[in-house]
Scaffold this active site. Structure first.
Site, PDB file in Angstrom:
ATOM      1  N   GLU A   1      86.433 -31.427   6.674  1.00  0.00           N
ATOM      2  CA  GLU A   1      84.986 -31.518   6.866  1.00  0.00           C
ATOM      3  C   GLU A   1      84.534 -32.962   7.034  1.00  0.00           C
ATOM      4  O   GLU A   1      83.644 -33.249   7.822  1.00  0.00           O
ATOM      5  CB  GLU A   1      84.242 -30.860   5.689  1.00  0.00           C
TER       6      GLU A   1
ATOM      7  N   GLN B   1      80.574 -35.781  12.827  1.00  0.00           N
ATOM      8  CA  GLN B   1      80.384 -36.646  14.016  1.00  0.00           C
ATOM      9  C   GLN B   1      81.614 -36.689  14.924  1.00  0.00           C
ATOM     10  O   GLN B   1      81.720 -37.587  15.754  1.00  0.00           O
ATOM     11  CB  GLN B   1      80.100 -38.106  13.634  1.00  0.00           C
TER      12      GLN B   1
ATOM     13  N   TYR C   1      82.691 -44.451  12.800  1.00  0.00           N
ATOM     14  CA  TYR C   1      81.891 -44.167  11.590  1.00  0.00           C
ATOM     15  C   TYR C   1      82.740 -44.390  10.333  1.00  0.00           C
ATOM     16  O   TYR C   1      83.014 -43.463   9.572  1.00  0.00           O
ATOM     17  CB  TYR C   1      81.355 -42.735  11.605  1.00  0.00           C
TER      18      TYR C   1
ATOM     19  N   TYR D   1      75.430 -30.195   3.971  1.00  0.00           N
ATOM     20  CA  TYR D   1      76.312 -29.363   4.797  1.00  0.00           C
ATOM     21  C   TYR D   1      77.734 -29.315   4.208  1.00  0.00           C
ATOM     22  O   TYR D   1      78.309 -28.245   3.996  1.00  0.00           O
ATOM     23  CB  TYR D   1      76.371 -29.892   6.255  1.00  0.00           C
TER      24      TYR D   1
ATOM     25  N   ASP E   1      74.560 -26.855   9.712  1.00  0.00           N
ATOM     26  CA  ASP E   1      74.855 -28.043  10.515  1.00  0.00           C
ATOM     27  C   ASP E   1      74.105 -27.921  11.840  1.00  0.00           C
ATOM     28  O   ASP E   1      73.218 -27.076  11.994  1.00  0.00           O
ATOM     29  CB  ASP E   1      76.369 -28.163  10.735  1.00  0.00           C
TER      30      ASP E   1
END
Ligand code: SF4
Length: 361
Positions: free
Chosen positions: A34, A39, A79, A117, A135
Site C-alpha cells: 500500500e 502515487q 515521493y 486510505y 481512494d
C-alpha cells in the site's frame, strides 16, 4: 447487500487482477504494497514490492535497516517521504506495539505515513474489518454513480463519499469489496474513457444517464508548477567525485546528489559555473563542458537543470585533509570513488544524467 455492491462483487469474481500482495493476509506485506502503491502505478510498483519483500521478511528486519539502505532500495520511485515514513513507521511498531501491527483504523492512523486510505486498506485486507478503503477509485466511482457534484477539494466532498462508501460496504466481505472497487476503478470506471458499455452498474449510474461521465468527479484547477533552477557540479579527479547529501526540508530529503547551486529565475541568466570553486573552497577548477538544459517535472515543481563538468586540480591533496578543513562550514559533502556511486540513493534526474554521460552504468 446493496445491489450496486452485489453487481461490483459479481463483476470482480470474473475480472479480479492477480496481484502478489492479494495472496497474503500478512499485514507487513499488505502495508508494504500500500505504501509503494501510493502515487504509483501497479506496473511500476511491482518490482519495488518484490525487492523490499525479498530484503525484509518482517517488520523487525525493516526497522533495523539504515535510512540510506531504505532510500537506495526506493531509488527511482519518487515521493521519497514515503520511504522515510515507512522506516519511521516500522520502528514505531517495533517500539510501541512489540512488532505487531495494530488492527483498528484508529490505531493505524496514528502511525507515520498511514492516512485514512492506507489504514482502512490494512485493517480490511489483513484483519477483515469493515472499513472502506476510500481512494481515488472510490471518489470517482461513487461521485459518478451517485452524482456527487461537489468539487474534490471542497468541504463536504470527502464526507459525502465516505458516508456512501460506508453504506456500500455493509454486509459485504470488506477485503473483497475494497479490492473489487480498486479493480473496477482501474479497469472499467477509469478516469478517462470509462468503459460504460461494459459496466455492471450502468443502470444505477447518474453520470451515465446525465451524460456527465467526463465531468465527474469535479476536479479543481491544477496549480501552475513552480520553476526551480538547479546547477549541478560534476567535480572529479581521476576516479573520485564529490557528492552532497540533501539534508534540508525539501524534495529528495536525505538523498545524495552532486554539489548543487540553486538560482532564482533572475539570477539564472547570470549564473557563472565558477561559483562552484567558491562554495567548495577550491583554488583552481577548470570547466570542461556544460550539459544542455534538462527539464524534470515533479508533481508541483519543474526542475530546470544543467550539469557542469569540471576537472579539479587539488582534490587528491584535499581528500586527505579533515572534511571540515576541506569544505569550511559546509559539512554535508563527501568524496567517493566513482564506482561506489551506485551505493548512494540519488534523485532520478541526477542518476539518469550520470548514466547518460557514462560515469555510471
Ligand atoms: S456507467 Fe460508466 S461512469 Fe457509470 S459507473 Fe459505470 S463505468 Fe463508471
Amino acid at each position: 447487500m446493496n445491489p450496486i455492491t452485489a453487481a461490483v462483487l459479481s463483476w470482480y469474481k470474473q475480472n479480479a487482477r492477480d496481484l502478489p500482495w492479494r495472496q497474503t493476509k500478512d499485514p507487513f506485506k499488505i502495508w508494504l504494497s500500500e505504501i509503494i502503491l501510493q502515487q504509483t502505478k501497479v506496473e511500476q510498483g511491482m518490482p519495488y514490492f518484490h525487492k523490499f519483500a525479498q530484503r525484509f521478511e518482517n517488520i523487525q528486519q525493516l526497522a533495523n535497516a539504515s535510512e540510506d539502505e531504505v532510500l537506495l532500495l526506493w531509488q527511482g520511485l519518487g515521493y521519497y517521504s514515503r520511504a522515510r515514513n515507512m522506516l519511521a513507521c516500522a520502528r514505531k511498531i517495533v517500539k510501541d506495539f512489540d512488532g505487531i501491527f495494530p488492527e483498528s483504523v484508529e490505531d493505524l492512523r496514528r502511525l507515520p505515513g498511514i492516512g485514512p486510505y492506507t489504514a482502512a486498506a490494512i485493517s480490511s485486507f489483513a484483519f477483515q474489518k469493515s472499513a472502506p478503503a476510500v481512494d481515488g477509485n472510490f471518489n470517482r466511482i461513487i461521485s459518478r454513480i451517485f452524482g456527487v457534484k461537489k468539487s474534490k477539494n471542497s468541504s463536504g466532498f470527502q464526507s459525502d463519499i465516505q458516508r456512501i462508501a460506508d453504506e456500500l460496504i455493509e454486509n459485504a466481505p470488506p477485503h473483497i469489496f475494497n479490492q473489487a472497487m480498486m479493480d473496477f476503478g482501474s479497469l472499467v470506471c477509469k478516469p478517462r474513457q470509462a468503459l460504460c458499455n461494459q459496466c455492471p452498474v450502468l443502470e444505477y449510474c447518474f453520470a451515465f444517464k446525465n451524460n456527465l461521465v467526463d465531468e465527474l468527479p469535479v476536479t479543481p484547477q491544477k496549480k501552475a508548477l513552480r520553476n526551480r533552477y538547479f546547477h549541478f557540479g560534476i567535480l572529479k579527479l581521476r576516479n573520485q567525485i564529490i557528492l552532497s547529501k540533501r539534508e534540508e526540508k525539501d524534495i529528495w530529503k536525505n538523498l545524495y546528489q552532486l554539489p548543487l547551486i540553486e538560482t532564482s529565475e533572475e539570477q539564472n541568466l547570470n549564473f557563472s559555473p565558477m561559483q562552484f570553486a567558491n562554495i567548495l573552497n577550491f583554488s583552481s577548477i577548470s570547466l570542461i563542458k556544460t550539459s544542455i538544459e534538462i527539464i524534470h517535472k515533479l508533481s508541483h515543481q519543474k526542475i530546470i537543470a544543467r550539469f557542469y563538468h569540471f576537472e579539479i586540480n587539488d582534490l587528491q591533496q584535499a581528500i586527505v585533509e579533515e572534511k571540515t578543513e576541506l569544505y569550511g562550514n559546509v559539512n554535508n559533502y563527501l568524496v567517493t570513488d566513482i564506482e561506489a556511486i551506485k551505493n548512494f540513493a540519488m534523485p532520478q534526474l541526477v542518476k539518469d544524467y550520470l548514466i547518460e554521460c557514462g560515469l555510471i552504468d
